[in-house]
Enzyme design. Sequence first.
Site, short mmCIF file in Angstrom:
data_model
loop_
_atom_site.label_atom_id
_atom_site.label_comp_id
_atom_site.label_asym_id
_atom_site.label_seq_id
_atom_site.Cartn_x
_atom_site.Cartn_y
_atom_site.Cartn_z
N ASP A 193 38.98 35.32 39.89
CA ASP A 193 38.14 36.47 39.52
C ASP A 193 38.66 37.76 40.16
OD1 ASP A 193 36.03 37.69 38.24
OD2 ASP A 193 34.58 37.27 39.84
N HIS A 253 44.46 41.48 33.76
CA HIS A 253 44.65 40.09 33.31
C HIS A 253 46.13 39.73 33.28
CE1 HIS A 253 40.43 39.85 32.60
NE2 HIS A 253 40.42 40.64 31.55
N LEU A 295 52.98 18.11 39.49
CA LEU A 295 51.63 18.70 39.57
C LEU A 295 50.85 18.51 38.27
CD1 LEU A 295 49.65 20.68 41.12
CD2 LEU A 295 50.78 22.51 39.83
#
Length: 273
Positions: A43, A60, A154
């Site tokens: 955020d 963003h 991962l």
Amino acid sequence: MVRSIESITEPHYQSMSKHGAQGTIQASALSRKLPRHVAIIMDGNGRWAKRRFMPRIAGHRAGVEAVRGIVRACARKGIEVLTLFAFSSENWRRPPEEVGLLMELLLSSLQREVTKLHENDVCLRFIGDRSAFAGTLGEKMAEAEALTRDNRGLKLAIAVNYGGRWDITQAARRLALKVAAGELSAEAIDEVLVQEHLCLADLPEPDLFIRTGGEQRVSNFLLWQLAYTELYFTDTLWPDFDDQAFEAALASFASRQRRFGLTGEQVEQLQSG
Ligand code: IPE
Ligand code: IPE
Ligand code: MG
């Protein structure tokens, strides 16, 4: 005296489900210093841009860079699972222009990054209500998942059009359908069965939750899965979340005593063997 983790975790009451809260603690979870699974609410992109007198989308875009950094850091450290909240089921309420640009960014980032992720042995999946992504985006998501399915590095889960309430609801719906079809009895529904129908069912539960951007709330992220996760909040805005910021979160995690309902003394006894 506490002899073993089993003596504590064994269900003592008949009313307690066989796999209920008491039955699922693993000794290793008590003393783990590095999280197996990190879940992040990324955020603060909008505010990062605003401070620079730039449009929100620039924040963003900068956020995508921070995603690259955290994926690299997790892979390097041997963290098994990273779950990133990229777009919530409530984010559709934003101005259509921002939503459109976010979807474009998601698509372009996916197209640009997927080969590199594959080369780095990352296994990618998307969690959330996929019915919203019927077109090209949905296809690219499915292709990326198929390409990286067998990778052993991962495990990266990207939450898009995800909501914790949606997740629990879809699990309940699938269970109800099994009951209606006669495949399952209602009495057989326990915590384990519900968990098995949720997103991320096959992965360890998140050990560490990080939220950047200063807000101290869960915003409908992994509601069920976060039941015993360590929560970490930082004012750092997501595009500024670098290796050093991640190290601070990991250090905080390493300094905590996880108790899972036990007393501190019980945990210490178990840890001393
Ligand atoms: C998080 O950053 C990214 C998404 C929710 C898509 P925000 O866009 O919420 O940034 P702030 O909270 O407005 O600063
Ligand atoms: C949560 O951030 C969702 C994502 C980061 C994808 P928001 O910015 O949407 O959360 P609220 O609205 O401040 O709670
Ligand atoms: Mg926000």
